[in-house]
Scaffold this active site. Structure first.
Site, PDB file in Angstrom:
ATOM      1  N   LYS A  31       0.792  -1.264   0.089  1.00 24.36           N
ATOM      2  CA  LYS A  31      -0.112  -0.090  -0.007  1.00 24.36           C
ATOM      3  C   LYS A  31       0.720   1.260  -0.015  1.00 24.36           C
ATOM      4  CE  LYS A  31      -3.599  -1.176  -0.680  1.00 24.36           C
ATOM      5  NZ  LYS A  31      -4.014  -1.663  -1.940  1.00 24.36           N
ATOM      6  N   SER A  32       1.984   1.219  -0.483  1.00 26.55           N
ATOM      7  CA  SER A  32       2.967   2.482  -0.496  1.00 26.55           C
ATOM      8  C   SER A  32       2.745   2.915  -1.957  1.00 26.55           C
ATOM      9  CB  SER A  32       4.363   2.148  -0.151  1.00 26.55           C
ATOM     10  OG  SER A  32       4.275   1.628   1.255  1.00 26.55           O
ATOM     11  N   TRP A  84       5.098  -9.841 -10.351  1.00 31.57           N
ATOM     12  CA  TRP A  84       5.530 -10.193  -8.893  1.00 31.57           C
ATOM     13  C   TRP A  84       6.647 -11.067  -8.793  1.00 31.57           C
ATOM     14  CZ3 TRP A  84       3.892  -6.998  -4.989  1.00 31.57           C
ATOM     15  CH2 TRP A  84       2.759  -6.088  -5.242  1.00 31.57           C
ATOM     16  N   HIS A 132       7.230  -7.235  -2.994  1.00 40.13           N
ATOM     17  CA  HIS A 132       7.126  -6.742  -1.387  1.00 40.13           C
ATOM     18  C   HIS A 132       8.072  -7.311  -0.664  1.00 40.13           C
ATOM     19  CE1 HIS A 132       3.580  -4.574  -1.950  1.00 40.13           C
ATOM     20  NE2 HIS A 132       2.552  -5.580  -2.119  1.00 40.13           N
ATOM     21  N   SER A 139      -5.048   3.139   4.035  1.00 38.04           N
ATOM     22  CA  SER A 139      -5.126   2.464   2.492  1.00 38.04           C
ATOM     23  C   SER A 139      -5.372   0.786   2.880  1.00 38.04           C
ATOM     24  CB  SER A 139      -3.851   2.624   1.696  1.00 38.04           C
ATOM     25  OG  SER A 139      -4.123   2.205   0.533  1.00 38.04           O
ATOM     26  N   ARG A 155      -8.657   4.053  -4.408  1.00 38.12           N
ATOM     27  CA  ARG A 155      -9.533   4.644  -3.572  1.00 38.12           C
ATOM     28  C   ARG A 155      -9.494   6.047  -3.444  1.00 38.12           C
ATOM     29  NH1 ARG A 155      -9.543   5.657   1.799  1.00 38.12           N
ATOM     30  NH2 ARG A 155      -7.043   5.992   1.603  1.00 38.12           N
ATOM     31  N   GLY A 205      -6.029   7.837  -3.356  1.00 36.89           N
ATOM     32  CA  GLY A 205      -4.599   8.526  -3.990  1.00 36.89           C
ATOM     33  C   GLY A 205      -4.380   9.776  -3.604  1.00 36.89           C
TER      34      GLY A 205
END
Ligand code: A3P
Length: 282
Positions: free
Chosen positions: A39-40, A72, A94, A124, A243, A245
């Site tokens: 969520k970064s 990923w 991640h 977030s 959402r 931003g």
């Protein structure tokens, strides 16, 4: 959830096989990784990276879903698409630094580490847990803040993730950027990324990339906005991946007690570290 080296990882996309594949992954010198704590701004950098690497050709962002375009490292999709990736390859991850594959250390591959004010990323993440049906219910915001501070969340403690990458000593192989920097001046951020990757793009190309990576453009790009994901995995009626931003939404969620608790835990855990946080934590 899957437990891997003490970390909780989300099910479905992560399997013991995909994690083994990641460990044995042969990193190439020309690879570029966008690494983040969840969520970064991962998906944002995932959109920017291939455009910087290909000189602003929009074809991939409009024809290939982001999970195949910039796969990923730790997810099972990588094994299926790896042979189609052309060099220079862009990947996202991640992973904390210590879980990167051994071939990463010995390579010259570069990393862009995107970090975000933890107060905003916990907000977030709270909403993401509501819409992502493969994740457990976040409970109340208060409960979720506790889980976050204790590291009982995906990819563990934020402070551990930060410490691992901030102390990684990768010299000119790593570039640090904040979500807030990107929000404040996206063309400047794209210019920095472009210079870091040795692509001295013209102002015209920089502006074009920034324009196509705006919140609005990404939210309406079906290859990037996760609308192709079935509702059983992501329920857009509950919240949106894209959402708000913005920076500072934490002010609408934290009460003064939560804020004091949050700040004191984060500051304590980072005590004695040689880096300082780029945000005012009070
Ligand atoms: P919010 O939930 O605060 O809106 P990640 O990709 O690491 O999961 O991070 C998701 C967060 O990045 C979400 O934050 C999302 O809206 C935000 N985001 C994604 N693309 C963005 C963009 N182009 N501009 C601003 N924020 C963006």
């Amino acid at each position: 959830y899957i437990r891997y080296h003490g970390l909780l990882l989300p099910p479905v996309a992560h399997t013991m096989k995909s994690l083994e594949f990641a460990q044995n992954f042969a990193v190439q010198d020309s690879d570029v990784f966008a690494v983040t704590y969840p969520k970064s701004g991962t998906i944002w950098m995932q959109e920017i990276l291939p455009l910087v690497l290909n000189g602003g050709d929009l074809t991939p962002i409009h024809t290939i879903p982001n999970w195949d375009r910039v796969p990923w490292l730790e997810e099972s999709r990588l094994a299926s698409v790896v042979d189609q990736l052309v060099s220079p390859r862009a990947l996202v991850s991640h992973f904390p630094y210590n879980l990167m594959p051994p071939s990463f250390s010995t390579s010259k591959a570069k990393v862009i580490y995107v970090m975000r004010n933890p107060k905003d990323l916990v907000v977030s993440s709270y909403y993401f847990h509501q819409m992502a049906e493969f994740l457990e219910d976040p409970g109340t915001f208060d409960e979720f803040v506790d889980k976050f501070l204790e590291g009982r969340v995906l990819f563990g403690k934020w402070t551990d993730h930060m410490k691992s990458w901030m102390n990684a000593e990768l010299g000119d192989r790593i570039m640090y950027i904040t979500y807030e920097d990107m929000l404040q001046d996206l063309p400047a951020a794209v210019r920095r990324i472009s210079n870091f990757l040795g692509r001295n793009h013209s102002e015209e190309v920089i502006q074009k990339i920034a324009e196509h990576c705006s919140f609005k453009a990404m939210k309406t790009n079906t290859m990037s906005n996760f609308s192709l994901v079935p509702k059983i995995y992501m329920d857009n009626d509950k919240s949106h991946f894209f959402r708000k931003g913005i920076a500072g939404d934490w002010k609408n969620h934290f009460n003064s007690e939560q804020l004091a608790r949050f700040t004191s835990v984060i500051q304590k855990e980072l005590e004695g570290e040689s880096f300082s946080l780029p945000w005012n934590m009070d």
